[in-house]
Scaffold this active site. Structure first.
Site, PDB file in Angstrom:
ATOM      1  N   LYS A  74      -4.688  -5.589   7.151  1.00 15.51           N
ATOM      2  CA  LYS A  74      -4.730  -7.146   6.524  1.00 15.51           C
ATOM      3  C   LYS A  74      -5.316  -8.238   7.564  1.00 15.51           C
ATOM      4  CE  LYS A  74      -3.527  -6.292   2.561  1.00 15.51           C
ATOM      5  NZ  LYS A  74      -4.621  -6.134   1.533  1.00 15.51           N
ATOM      6  N   SER A 106      -1.419 -10.838   3.319  1.00 15.77           N
ATOM      7  CA  SER A 106       0.107 -10.837   3.294  1.00 15.77           C
ATOM      8  C   SER A 106       0.973 -11.625   4.174  1.00 15.77           C
ATOM      9  CB  SER A 106       0.447  -9.202   3.442  1.00 15.77           C
ATOM     10  OG  SER A 106       1.811  -8.956   3.748  1.00 15.77           O
ATOM     11  N   TYR A 119      -1.184  -0.510   8.438  1.00 14.03           N
ATOM     12  CA  TYR A 119      -1.384  -1.328   7.113  1.00 14.03           C
ATOM     13  C   TYR A 119      -1.466  -2.979   7.429  1.00 14.03           C
ATOM     14  CZ  TYR A 119      -0.324  -4.308   2.819  1.00 14.03           C
ATOM     15  OH  TYR A 119      -0.411  -5.135   2.053  1.00 14.03           O
TER      16      TYR A 119
HETATM   17  P1  NAD Z   1      -1.091  -1.549  -6.124  1.00 11.74           P
HETATM   18  O1  NAD Z   1      -1.196  -0.087  -5.392  1.00 11.74           O
HETATM   19  O2  NAD Z   1      -0.274  -1.452  -7.327  1.00 11.74           O
HETATM   20  O3  NAD Z   1      -2.551  -1.833  -6.647  1.00 11.74           O
HETATM   21  C1  NAD Z   1      -3.705  -1.653  -5.783  1.00 11.74           C
HETATM   22  C2  NAD Z   1      -4.779  -0.957  -6.639  1.00 11.74           C
HETATM   23  O4  NAD Z   1      -5.908  -0.655  -5.966  1.00 11.74           O
HETATM   24  C3  NAD Z   1      -4.428   0.597  -7.394  1.00 11.74           C
HETATM   25  O5  NAD Z   1      -4.579   0.393  -8.788  1.00 11.74           O
HETATM   26  C4  NAD Z   1      -5.262   1.422  -6.641  1.00 11.74           C
HETATM   27  O6  NAD Z   1      -5.368   2.437  -7.710  1.00 11.74           O
HETATM   28  C5  NAD Z   1      -6.209   0.688  -6.377  1.00 11.74           C
HETATM   29  N1  NAD Z   1      -7.318   1.048  -5.192  1.00 11.74           N
HETATM   30  C6  NAD Z   1      -6.938   1.404  -3.926  1.00 11.74           C
HETATM   31  N2  NAD Z   1      -7.776   1.714  -3.142  1.00 11.74           N
HETATM   32  C7  NAD Z   1      -8.879   1.608  -3.897  1.00 11.74           C
HETATM   33  C8  NAD Z   1     -10.316   1.914  -3.548  1.00 11.74           C
HETATM   34  N3  NAD Z   1     -10.683   2.147  -2.624  1.00 11.74           N
HETATM   35  N4  NAD Z   1     -11.114   1.917  -4.760  1.00 11.74           N
HETATM   36  C9  NAD Z   1     -10.743   1.356  -5.972  1.00 11.74           C
HETATM   37  N5  NAD Z   1      -9.521   1.060  -6.255  1.00 11.74           N
HETATM   38  C10 NAD Z   1      -8.603   1.152  -5.222  1.00 11.74           C
HETATM   39  O7  NAD Z   1      -0.752  -2.686  -4.903  1.00 11.74           O
HETATM   40  P2  NAD Z   1      -0.224  -4.249  -5.227  1.00 11.74           P
HETATM   41  O8  NAD Z   1       1.008  -4.281  -5.238  1.00 11.74           O
HETATM   42  O9  NAD Z   1      -0.843  -4.631  -6.474  1.00 11.74           O
HETATM   43  O10 NAD Z   1      -1.316  -4.771  -4.162  1.00 11.74           O
HETATM   44  C11 NAD Z   1      -2.467  -5.404  -4.559  1.00 11.74           C
HETATM   45  C12 NAD Z   1      -2.895  -6.103  -3.095  1.00 11.74           C
HETATM   46  O11 NAD Z   1      -1.868  -6.958  -2.608  1.00 11.74           O
HETATM   47  C13 NAD Z   1      -3.141  -5.203  -2.038  1.00 11.74           C
HETATM   48  O12 NAD Z   1      -4.349  -5.729  -1.324  1.00 11.74           O
HETATM   49  C14 NAD Z   1      -1.820  -5.122  -1.174  1.00 11.74           C
HETATM   50  O13 NAD Z   1      -2.140  -4.954   0.108  1.00 11.74           O
HETATM   51  C15 NAD Z   1      -1.637  -6.782  -1.415  1.00 11.74           C
HETATM   52  N6  NAD Z   1      -0.124  -6.761  -1.073  1.00 11.74           N
HETATM   53  C16 NAD Z   1       0.718  -6.493  -1.722  1.00 11.74           C
HETATM   54  C17 NAD Z   1       2.073  -6.836  -1.534  1.00 11.74           C
HETATM   55  C18 NAD Z   1       3.253  -6.365  -2.166  1.00 11.74           C
HETATM   56  O14 NAD Z   1       4.518  -6.284  -1.976  1.00 11.74           O
HETATM   57  N7  NAD Z   1       2.980  -5.562  -3.400  1.00 11.74           N
HETATM   58  C19 NAD Z   1       2.393  -7.799  -0.425  1.00 11.74           C
HETATM   59  C20 NAD Z   1       1.396  -8.385   0.112  1.00 11.74           C
HETATM   60  C21 NAD Z   1       0.004  -8.093  -0.164  1.00 11.74           C
END
Ligand code: NAD
Ligand code: UDP
Length: 364
Positions: free
Chosen positions: A167, A136, A163
């Protein structure tokens, strides 16, 4: 429905953790449409099994899905055994709510760090060499004015939330593990602010409870689920006083994962760990987003200006030159189209809610 064969070299098998989530589901669609076979591992802690229907409607393919927690080493081991021949892992699975991470830091440290450690331990055991990791722009904190737009060389700032810290620690763990020469290489993708939904409106962001992020709050306000949007501060040192971010279309973001994977699988990496910013290169203010949303969708978003939100960064946007030149990836979608996709998805969710109410009335 088209069935896929697990053992065809022309359709490499990819393990996608967190593939039922927002960014993961869009990436699964792009992978399937590019000829990859996909196994999703997700514990559904922030998603629902219905996402599979959306993926299937768009692609005509139902990916393999295993309801497994990445914290469960033994269960994860069994996945690698069951689906022999996994070529690469894309690791999305993580908890991502900044505020919740402040209240429940250990939940975040355990989930986001132990999950990655399990994956990295299992990969060499099963001869899997490549991992793409979701990082991120939060790692940059508030860059100095001279570092904007921010490139991958900008200094990493102390994290402002548990959080964000997960990362940073994850990036360090990946660096150390790869450099310990266990035969793994990694691409770490630093996302800026992903927004939007698939143009089909079959998949999109599914915030549970009150949304923390700007766009779901904007669209829920426009559709009447929330009374008004609170804009957190208009006294920042920016042209209109509201914060500036680099909002990147989620399908564009998803496509970058396919390109990163292709780079790894075709042995084109120049270093064993590569880092790329994924953004548009353009900063937009909160007010610009709200006004553009209203204009392109012809709806009103009632809002009021309130005080600043603690921990907010004033302004950050990406220098995506490295991803543009090295990966050959560039964000394509306009913000106008992206904000229309947000609205289409919100309207689809409304229809689904109404259908559920009708169904529950009929079953009474
Ligand atoms: P999201 O919550 O929609 O998707 C994450 C998925 O991981 C969910 O379906 C959840 O059920 C699953 N999950 C969480 N912990 C788990 C575990 N221990 N075992 C199995 N499944 C698990 O989030 P997103 O927005 O799709 O984000 C995806 C990735 O991108 C994450 O790593 C997040 O930190 C990163 N990210 C997101 C953003 C954003 O703004 N959305 C920005 C930067 C980075
Ligand atoms: N924001 C806002 N009202 C909201 C949610 C967000 O004004 O209800 C602002 C927030 O202050 C920030 C921008 O929108 O300036 C993007 O916030 P978001 O939480 O989506 O992403 P992040 O802060 O992680 O970049």
């Amino acid at each position: 429905m088209r069935q896929v064969d697990l053992h065809t070299p022309e359709h490499p098998l990819i393990l996608v953790t967190g593939g039922m989530g927002y960014i993961g589901s869009h990436t699964v669609v792009e992978l399937l449409q590019s000829g990859y076979q996909v196994i999703i591992v997700d514990n559904l802690s922030n998603s629902t099994v219905k996402v599979l229907d959306g993926i299937e409607k768009i692609t005509g393919i139902r990916p393999y899905f295993e309801n497994v927690d990445c914290l469960d080493y033994v269960a994860l081991d069994k996945i690698f055994i069951k689906y022999i021949g996994i070529q690469a892992v894309i690791h999305f699975a993580a908890r991502k709510a900044v505020g919740e991470s402040v209240e429940k830091p250990l939940l975040y440290y355990r989930n986001n760090i132990a999950s990655l450690i399990n994956i990295l331990e299992l990969m060499p055991r099963h001869d899997v060499k490549h991992i793409v990791f979701s990082s991120s722009c939060t790692v940059y904190g508030q860059p100095k004015p001279e570092d904007l737009p921010v490139n991958e060389q900008a200094p990493i700032q102390p994290a402002t939330s548990p959080y964000g810290n997960t990362k940073q620690i994850n990036e360090e763990i990946i660096n150390d593990t790869v450099h310990a020469n266990i035969g793994i290489n990694a691409i770490m993708l630093r996302y800026f602010n992903p927004i939007g939904a698939h143009p089909s409106a079959e998949i999109g962001e599914l915030p549970i409870g009150v949304p923390n992020n700007l766009l779901p709050f904007v669209s829920q306000t426009a559709i009447g689920l929330r009374g008004e949007l609170k804009i957190f501060g208009n006294d920042y040192n920016t042209p209109d006083g509201t914060c500036i971010r680099d909002y990147i279309n989620v399908v564009d973001l998803a496509k970058a994962h396919v390109v990163a994977l292709q780079r790894m699988l075709s042995d084109k990496m120049e270093e064993k760990v590569e880092v790329f910013n994924l953004g548009t290169g353009r900063g937009l203010s909160v007010m610009e987003i709200v006004k553009t949303f209203e204009q392109v969708n012809n709806v009103k978003v009632p809002y009021k200006i309130v005080g600043r939100r603690e921990g907010d960064i004033e302004q950050v946007w990406a220098d995506p030159t490295k991803a543009n030149t090295v990966l050959g990836w560039k964000a394509q979608e306009t913000v106008e189209n992206t904000l229309q996709s947000v609205w289409r998805w919100e309207q689809k969710l409304k229809i689904k809610r109404e259908q559920q109410i009708e169904e529950s009335k009929l079953s009474e």
